[in-house]
Design a protein around this motif. Structure first.
Motif, PDB file in Angstrom:
ATOM      1  N   ARG A  25       0.028   5.210  -8.683  1.00  0.00           N
ATOM      2  CA  ARG A  25      -1.317   5.099  -7.909  1.00  0.00           C
ATOM      3  C   ARG A  25      -2.156   4.114  -8.683  1.00  0.00           C
ATOM      4  O   ARG A  25      -2.972   3.531  -8.168  1.00  0.00           O
ATOM      5  N   GLU A  26      -2.084   3.754 -10.088  1.00  0.00           N
ATOM      6  CA  GLU A  26      -2.724   2.961 -10.777  1.00  0.00           C
ATOM      7  C   GLU A  26      -2.529   1.626 -10.627  1.00  0.00           C
ATOM      8  O   GLU A  26      -3.376   0.560 -10.282  1.00  0.00           O
TER       9      GLU A  26
ATOM     10  N   GLU B  99      -1.056   0.754  -7.306  1.00  0.00           N
ATOM     11  CA  GLU B  99      -1.481   0.586  -6.019  1.00  0.00           C
ATOM     12  C   GLU B  99      -3.184   0.261  -5.956  1.00  0.00           C
ATOM     13  O   GLU B  99      -3.680  -0.317  -5.352  1.00  0.00           O
ATOM     14  N   ARG B 100      -3.738   1.051  -6.810  1.00  0.00           N
ATOM     15  CA  ARG B 100      -5.372   0.674  -7.153  1.00  0.00           C
ATOM     16  C   ARG B 100      -5.539  -0.782  -7.518  1.00  0.00           C
ATOM     17  O   ARG B 100      -6.631  -1.369  -7.021  1.00  0.00           O
TER      18      ARG B 100
ATOM     19  N   THR C 246       1.058   3.889 -13.785  1.00  0.00           N
ATOM     20  CA  THR C 246       1.757   4.674 -12.594  1.00  0.00           C
ATOM     21  C   THR C 246       1.679   4.051 -11.342  1.00  0.00           C
ATOM     22  O   THR C 246       0.926   3.069 -11.351  1.00  0.00           O
TER      23      THR C 246
ATOM     24  N   TRP D 139       0.870  -1.207  -0.025  1.00  0.00           N
ATOM     25  CA  TRP D 139       0.070   0.009   0.125  1.00  0.00           C
ATOM     26  C   TRP D 139       0.757   1.112   0.016  1.00  0.00           C
ATOM     27  O   TRP D 139       0.463   2.391   0.055  1.00  0.00           O
TER      28      TRP D 139
ATOM     29  N   GLU E 124      -7.965  -1.971   1.777  1.00  0.00           N
ATOM     30  CA  GLU E 124      -7.128  -0.899   2.097  1.00  0.00           C
ATOM     31  C   GLU E 124      -6.134  -1.267   2.970  1.00  0.00           C
ATOM     32  O   GLU E 124      -6.201  -2.199   3.723  1.00  0.00           O
TER      33      GLU E 124
END
Length: 134
Positions: free
Chosen positions: A117-118, A120-121, A115, A50, A130
């Motif tokens: 962030r992508e 991590e999603r 990315t 995470w 989460e």
């Protein structure tokens, strides 16, 4: 999620220890004196998955005197083996690299997003969890 393997390099108190092999372990207890790295192992797992740990910044997780770190965490989700590799470097403006891979035969194949962030999603979607509930 069933942990399989954890490899660390320059993460908190760990410079380059032998990777931990969790395969075949059904119940484990992490025991030891204060300051010997028990919580650091859990921080390594949460940081790999995470991007979160108990430190205020990612750079605080890098072993004292070093400029980069890496955590590789392998786990099973159902019957499918996955690997997450997260790296951080103080050089190059504090760059973080995150790779998500799934085992395909004898090798791992990247399913990383475009990315951090992508990716991590994608990890959150895979785990259906989460950081906070973990």
């Amino acid at each position: 999620m069933i942990p399989q393997r954890l490899a660390l390099r320059n993460f908190l108190c760990y410079r380059d220890p032998t990777p931990l092999d969790f395969s075949g372990i059904h119940l484990a207890c992490i025991a030891g004196d204060n300051g010997h790295g028990k919580s650091a192992l859990l921080d390594a797992i949460t940081w790999a998955l995470w991007g979160r740990a108990r430190a205020r910044t990612d750079d605080e997780l890098i072993h004292l005197g070093q400029t980069e770190m890496e955590v590789e965490f392998q786990f099973l989700l159902g019957d499918l083996p996955y690997r997450v590799i997260r790296k951080r470097s103080k050089a190059r403006g504090g760059q973080t690299v995150l790779e998500l891979q799934i085992q395909d035969g004898q090798t791992f194949r990247a399913i990383t997003g475009n990315t951090v962030r992508e990716t991590e999603r994608k990890i959150v979607d895979l785990l259906r969890m989460e950081y906070e509930p973990f």
